[in-house]
Motif scaffolding. Structure first.
Motif, PDB file in Angstrom:
ATOM      1  N   PRO A 433       0.812  -1.233   0.000  1.00 31.39           N
ATOM      2  CA  PRO A 433       0.000   0.000   0.000  1.00 31.39           C
ATOM      3  C   PRO A 433       0.841   1.276   0.000  1.00 31.39           C
ATOM      4  CG  PRO A 433      -0.140  -1.145   2.116  1.00 31.39           C
ATOM      5  CD  PRO A 433       0.558  -2.071   1.180  1.00 31.39           C
ATOM      6  N   THR A 434       2.114   1.160   0.401  1.00 30.33           N
ATOM      7  CA  THR A 434       2.973   2.357   0.466  1.00 30.33           C
ATOM      8  C   THR A 434       3.504   2.783  -0.902  1.00 30.33           C
ATOM      9  OG1 THR A 434       4.810   0.862   0.926  1.00 30.33           O
ATOM     10  CG2 THR A 434       3.733   1.893   2.827  1.00 30.33           C
ATOM     11  N   VAL A 435       3.342   1.935  -1.923  1.00 31.10           N
ATOM     12  CA  VAL A 435       3.910   2.234  -3.247  1.00 31.10           C
ATOM     13  C   VAL A 435       2.808   2.769  -4.163  1.00 31.10           C
ATOM     14  CG1 VAL A 435       4.995   1.209  -5.286  1.00 31.10           C
ATOM     15  CG2 VAL A 435       5.734   0.515  -2.999  1.00 31.10           C
ATOM     16  N   ASP A 436       3.075   3.923  -4.806  1.00 30.60           N
ATOM     17  CA  ASP A 436       2.053   4.524  -5.670  1.00 30.60           C
ATOM     18  C   ASP A 436       2.362   4.294  -7.150  1.00 30.60           C
ATOM     19  OD1 ASP A 436       4.038   6.334  -6.390  1.00 30.60           O
ATOM     20  OD2 ASP A 436       3.303   7.908  -5.045  1.00 30.60           O
ATOM     21  N   GLU A 437       1.471   4.797  -7.998  1.00 32.72           N
ATOM     22  CA  GLU A 437       1.570   4.582  -9.447  1.00 32.72           C
ATOM     23  C   GLU A 437       2.884   5.112 -10.019  1.00 32.72           C
ATOM     24  OE1 GLU A 437      -0.664   6.291 -13.453  1.00 32.72           O
ATOM     25  OE2 GLU A 437      -1.887   5.931 -11.655  1.00 32.72           O
ATOM     26  N   GLU A 438       3.272   6.327  -9.587  1.00 39.66           N
ATOM     27  CA  GLU A 438       4.476   6.949 -10.148  1.00 39.66           C
ATOM     28  C   GLU A 438       5.728   6.126  -9.844  1.00 39.66           C
ATOM     29  OE1 GLU A 438       4.689   9.370 -12.358  1.00 39.66           O
ATOM     30  OE2 GLU A 438       2.496   9.257 -12.317  1.00 39.66           O
ATOM     31  N   GLN A 439       5.794   5.588  -8.622  1.00 37.76           N
ATOM     32  CA  GLN A 439       6.965   4.782  -8.254  1.00 37.76           C
ATOM     33  C   GLN A 439       7.092   3.546  -9.143  1.00 37.76           C
ATOM     34  OE1 GLN A 439       5.671   5.033  -3.930  1.00 37.76           O
ATOM     35  NE2 GLN A 439       7.852   4.682  -3.635  1.00 37.76           N
ATOM     36  N   ILE A 440       5.951   2.911  -9.416  1.00 39.74           N
ATOM     37  CA  ILE A 440       5.984   1.705 -10.257  1.00 39.74           C
ATOM     38  C   ILE A 440       6.355   2.066 -11.693  1.00 39.74           C
ATOM     39  CG2 ILE A 440       4.587  -0.184 -11.206  1.00 39.74           C
ATOM     40  CD1 ILE A 440       2.961  -0.093  -8.574  1.00 39.74           C
ATOM     41  N   LYS A 441       5.737   3.136 -12.223  1.00 42.95           N
ATOM     42  CA  LYS A 441       6.051   3.561 -13.587  1.00 42.95           C
ATOM     43  C   LYS A 441       7.517   3.953 -13.729  1.00 42.95           C
ATOM     44  CE  LYS A 441       2.751   6.328 -15.389  1.00 42.95           C
ATOM     45  NZ  LYS A 441       1.607   7.277 -15.373  1.00 42.95           N
ATOM     46  N   ASP A 442       8.050   4.623 -12.702  1.00 39.53           N
ATOM     47  CA  ASP A 442       9.478   5.007 -12.723  1.00 39.53           C
ATOM     48  C   ASP A 442      10.376   3.779 -12.740  1.00 39.53           C
ATOM     49  OD1 ASP A 442       8.825   7.647 -12.743  1.00 39.53           O
ATOM     50  OD2 ASP A 442       9.250   8.017 -10.615  1.00 39.53           O
ATOM     51  N   ALA A 443      10.008   2.776 -11.936  1.00 35.05           N
ATOM     52  CA  ALA A 443      10.822   1.554 -11.882  1.00 35.05           C
ATOM     53  C   ALA A 443      10.855   0.859 -13.242  1.00 35.05           C
ATOM     54  CB  ALA A 443      10.274   0.608 -10.810  1.00 35.05           C
ATOM     55  N   PHE A 444       9.723   0.817 -13.930  1.00 34.53           N
ATOM     56  CA  PHE A 444       9.669   0.187 -15.256  1.00 34.53           C
ATOM     57  C   PHE A 444      10.431   1.025 -16.279  1.00 34.53           C
ATOM     58  CE2 PHE A 444       6.602  -2.639 -13.460  1.00 34.53           C
ATOM     59  CZ  PHE A 444       6.589  -3.756 -14.292  1.00 34.53           C
ATOM     60  N   ALA A 445      10.297   2.352 -16.172  1.00 38.44           N
ATOM     61  CA  ALA A 445      11.032   3.227 -17.099  1.00 38.44           C
ATOM     62  C   ALA A 445      12.542   3.057 -16.901  1.00 38.44           C
ATOM     63  CB  ALA A 445      10.628   4.678 -16.873  1.00 38.44           C
TER      64      ALA A 445
END
Length: 501
Positions: A433-445
Motif C-alpha cells: 500500500p505504500t507504493v504509488d503509481e508513479e513509483q511503479i512507472k518510474d521503476a519500469f522506465a
C-alpha cells in the motif's frame, strides 16, 4: 485402430474424422477480445452455457464436446474459429456447474494447451445462420457421437469411481506401473489391483471421483497400449472402494506408501532402510523400442517423458540463466538452465512436467526477445547435467530446483488459470500500500520500458495492469521486474495479461 501414441499424446481429444480449417494467425488475442467483447462482464453467474477460452486454432467441435461429456448431456456446441474461443451448452445448470467447478481446481487442456473454462453470460446457445450447426456437419457429428456415448454408458450401469480394465491381445506384458502411467494421464490414480481371470489380465483402478473415472473410461476404452495389441476394454466395477493390503507388483495404494509388500524378506530389508516400497522392476519380455516409442509410454527404469527444451537464436549479449528461468517460469517450474559453452545463443531449459514444456513451446516459440526471434523446441536430452567439480562453466549452468519463485509448486495452483501468451500488457501483483503509481512507472522506465498506460485494480490495490510499447518490451520488462523489490517485505510479481487498459 488409432495408435495409442495419438491417444496418449492428446488425452482429451475425440476424433470424428472432421478437422476445422485453421484460423488465421492471431498474434494479438487482445484485439479479438475487444472486437467480440464476449462474456467479460460477469463470467461468474451460473449458466448451462460454458465459455472456453484460449483454444488452439485447429481444435474440432468434437474435442470441445468431449470436455463436457463426463459432466452430463451436451446439447449444443459453437467454435469461433477466429477468436480462439468456444461455447458448450449442457442440458442443465447442475452439469455446467460441476464442469466449471472441476476445471477450477484442475486445468483443462486441449492439444497440450491450457484452456480456460467459465460460465457464459448467455443462458442458452442460439446459433445464427453463420454459425448454424444444421450447416455444420462436424458439429452435428460431434453432438451425435456424444449422445451415443451417453446412451452406451446408460446401458452398462451407473458410473463409479472404480474401473474394471481387461487387456485383450496381450502380446507384450502389461504391468501395474504401465497402467499407472496411462491412467494417470487422465487424473490422479488412488489405487490399483491387478489379477488374472479366465486367462485374461485384468485390473481394478480407483479414481478420487466419478467425473475423472468417467473421463478415463471414455478416453481410453478400446485403445491399444502398444501398436495393434494390448487393447484396453473398460467398464465400471461394482465395487466403490478398493481394499489394498500390500504395495507390490500386483497391487498398490498410492495414498498409503507404507503398506508391506507381502514378502517377509523384502519387508524386513525395507524396514531396516526406512524406505516405503515404490515399485518393482519389469520382468519378462520387454516391448520393442519401436512399440514403446509409438505408444508414448514410459516403463519402469526408462527415462521420463522429455521435460527439456532447446532454446536457440538467443541474444548472446543479454541472455543469462536467471533471465531464462524468469521467462520460462511463466509457463512452468524451471528446474535447471544451461547456456551452451561453445554456442552461447543456445540454451537448455529443464521444466518439472512434460505438459509445461508444451505450454512454453506454444507460447514462446518464435517470440521476439531482445531483438531476435527465439526458437523453442523439445531437446533430445532428458535432463540438464550440472557441471562436474572443477569443470569450467563460467556460471552458464544453474540449478533452480529449490527456488522459492516457482509459480506452480502447489497442486491445483490458481496460476494455471492465468497462463496467457506474451502481450504488451503486464499483470502486476503483491504491490504494498505504500507504493504509488508513479513509483511503479518510474521503476519500469528505469528498466528500459516505455509505459503507455497504468491502472490499479479498483477492488484490490495490490494488483495493477501496466501497458508497454510492444510485446517485446513487455517480455524484457517481465524478465527484469519479476521479483523486483518494492519495499522491505514486498517483491513484485509479474505475468502476462489477457486484458488491455
Amino acid at each position: 485402430m488409432r495408435g495409442s501414441d495419438e491417444l496418449l499424446a492428446q488425452t482429451g481429444a475425440v476424433s470424428n474424422g472432421s478437422v476445422m480449417s485453421p484460423a488465421p494467425n492471431h498474434a494479438d488475442n487482445n484485439n479479438d477480445a475487444k472486437k467480440v467483447k464476449l462474456d467479460t462482464k460477469n463470467p461468474g453467474a451460473p449458466s448451462r452455457v460454458i465459455h472456453i477460452r484460449n483454444i488452439p486454432n485447429e481444435v474440432t467441435e468434437a474435442e470441445i464436446v468431449h470436455l463436457g461429456i463426463p459432466f452430463g448431456k451436451v446439447t449444443n456446441v459453437l467454435v469461433l474459429k477466429g477468436k480462439n474461443q468456444a461455447f458448450l451448452e449442457m442440458s442443465d445448470e447442475v452439469s455446467a456447474t460441476t464442469m466449471v467447478n472441476y476445471f477450477t481446481n484442475c486445468t483443462a487442456q486441449l492439444r497440450g494447451r491450457a484452456v480456460y473454462v467459465q460460465f457464459s453470460n448467455h443462458k442458452e446457445l442460439k446459433t445464427d445462420q453463420t454459425h448454424s450447426n444444421a450447416q455444420n456437419p462436424s458439429a452435428q457429428a460431434a453432438l451425435q457421437a456424444a449422445q451415443a456415448l451417453v446412451n452406451q454408458t446408460d446401458t452398462q450401469g451407473g458410473p463409479n469411481t472404480v474401473l474394471r480394465v481387461i487387456v485383450e491381445h496381450m502380446i507384450y506384458p502389461v504391468t501395474l506401473d504401465v497402467l499407472y502411467q496411462i491412467f494417470s494421464r487422465v487424473g490422479k490414480v488412488l489405487k490399483i489391483v491387478t489379477f488374472t481371470k479366465n486367462n485374461t489380465f485384468q485390473a481394478l483402478i480407483q479414481y478420487p471421483d466419478v467425473v475423472t473415472a468417467q473421463a478415463a473410461k471414455m478416453t481410453l476404452d478400446g485403445q491399444n497400449i502398444y501398436n495393434a495389441c494390448c487393447t484396453l476394454r473398460i467398464e465400471y466395477s461394482k465395487l466403490s472402494n478398493l481394499n489394498v493390503k500390500y504395495n507390490n507388483d500386483k497391487s498398490r495404494d498410492y495414498t498409503n506408501p507404507n503398506l508391506p509388500t507381502g514378502d517377509p524378506a523384502l519387508d524386513s530389508a525395507l524396514a531396516i532402510g526406512g524406505m516405503p516400497f515404490t515399485g518393482m522392476p519389469l520382468a519378462g519380455v520387454t516391448p520393442t523400442a519401436a512399440a514403446l516409442g509409438a505408444a508414448g509410454i514410459r516403463l519402469p527404469g526408462q527415462p521420463s517423458p522429455n521435460c527439456v527444451l532447446l532454446v536457440s537464436n538467443l541474444n548472446e549479449e543479454m541472455v543469462t540463466p536467471d533471465a531464462l528461468f524468469t521467462l520460462f517460469g511463466v509457463y512452468g517450474d524451471v528446474q535447471r538452465v544451461k547456456i551452451l559453452f561453445n554456442k552461447k545463443d543456445n540454451a537448455l531449459v529443464q521444466m518439472s512436467e512434460p505438459h509445461q514444456t508444451q505450454l512454453a513451446i506454444s507460447h514462446l516459440d518464435k517470440m521476439k526477445t531482445w531483438g531476435k526471434q527465439i526458437r523453442v523446441t523439445l531437446s533430445k536430452h532428458q535432463t540438464v547435467q550440472l557441471p562436474k567439480e572443477g569443470q569450467p562453466d563460467a556460471g552458464l549452468t544453474k540449478d533452480y530446483s529449490n527456488s522459492p519463485l516457482h509459480r506452480f509448486k502447489k497442486p491445483g495452483s490458481k496460476n494455471y488459470q492465468n497462463i496467457y501468451p506474451p502481450s504488451a500488457t503486464l499483470h502486476l501483483s503483491n504491490i504494498p500500500p505504500t507504493v504509488d503509481e508513479e513509483q511503479i512507472k518510474d521503476a519500469f522506465a528505469h528498466a528500459g520500458a516505455s509505459v503507455k498506460a497504468f491502472k490499479f485494480f479498483p477492488k484490490d490495490r495490490k494488483m495493477a495492469l501496466i501497458q508497454l510499447g510492444s510485446v517485446e518490451e513487455a517480455i524484457a520488462a517481465l524478465i527484469k521486474m519479476h521479483n523486483f523489490q518494492l519495499s522491505d517485505s514486498s517483491h513484485l510479481r509479474v505475468s502476462f495479461s489477457k486484458s488491455t487498459i
